[in-house]
Design an enzyme around this catalytic site. Sequence first.
Site, PDB file in Angstrom:
ATOM      1  CB  CYS A  37      -0.988  -0.051   1.158  1.00 26.02           C
ATOM      2  SG  CYS A  37      -2.414   0.998   0.858  1.00 26.02           S
ATOM      3  CG  HIS A  39      -2.976  -3.205   4.016  1.00 27.55           C
ATOM      4  ND1 HIS A  39      -1.922  -2.500   4.549  1.00 27.55           N
ATOM      5  CD2 HIS A  39      -3.774  -2.300   3.409  1.00 27.55           C
ATOM      6  CE1 HIS A  39      -2.074  -1.214   4.276  1.00 27.55           C
ATOM      7  NE2 HIS A  39      -3.192  -1.072   3.594  1.00 27.55           N
ATOM      8  CD  GLU A  73       0.249  -5.090   5.832  1.00 25.72           C
ATOM      9  OE1 GLU A  73       0.291  -5.844   4.843  1.00 25.72           O
ATOM     10  OE2 GLU A  73       0.084  -3.851   5.739  1.00 25.72           O
TER      11      GLU A  73
END
Length: 192
Positions: free
Chosen positions: A77, A174, A176
């Site tokens: 991002c 994302h 994560e």
Amino acid sequence: MKIGVLALQGDFAEHIVMLRRLQVETVEVRLPEHLRGLDALIIPGGESTTIGKLANDFGLLEPLRLFGQRRAIWGTCAGAILLSKDARREQPLLSLMDITVQRNAFGRQVDSFEADLDVPELKKTTGNPEPYHAIFIRAPIIESVTGGARVLAMTPDKRIVAAQQGHLLATSFHPELTRDTRFHEYFLSIAD
Ligand code: GLN
């Protein structure tokens, strides 16, 4: 392997959790000397202008550019924006990847969304054929991919959201923030 996570701003802690789940040694990078001895680096999501400004203040822009010429970097991002050569406005960039991005291209925070992506490279690397469930938060679109860069994933309506150029990886979304470690595994395979 020893993987650094740029820890100036944004969701670096979530990347560190994912890497630890994969039993990888991690280092929080805040100063140029923290890059020493790393095999690869992740630039997290956050605010690309803030991360770029802090990287400039801490004398990290040039060391990060040099690092990316030899070692793997993955930007998620805001991190993808920093890797790009062109974000269509003035802000500090690493300018390492032949991609043009458009910031906040899907709208504002309220327009954040999730989508299932088909990512052939992930299937190949992990042997898992499930679609990849991606989370987009004020995400950029990768508008164009030129030179040595290639498209890795698109949304169902054909907008480019992941690209790779050799050992450099950019994702608009994302990984994560999920429990799915496949993208992190893929990055480790590039970094190896
Ligand atoms: N909108 C942010 C930017 O332009 C990126 C958002 C994110 O990293 N989730 O930098």
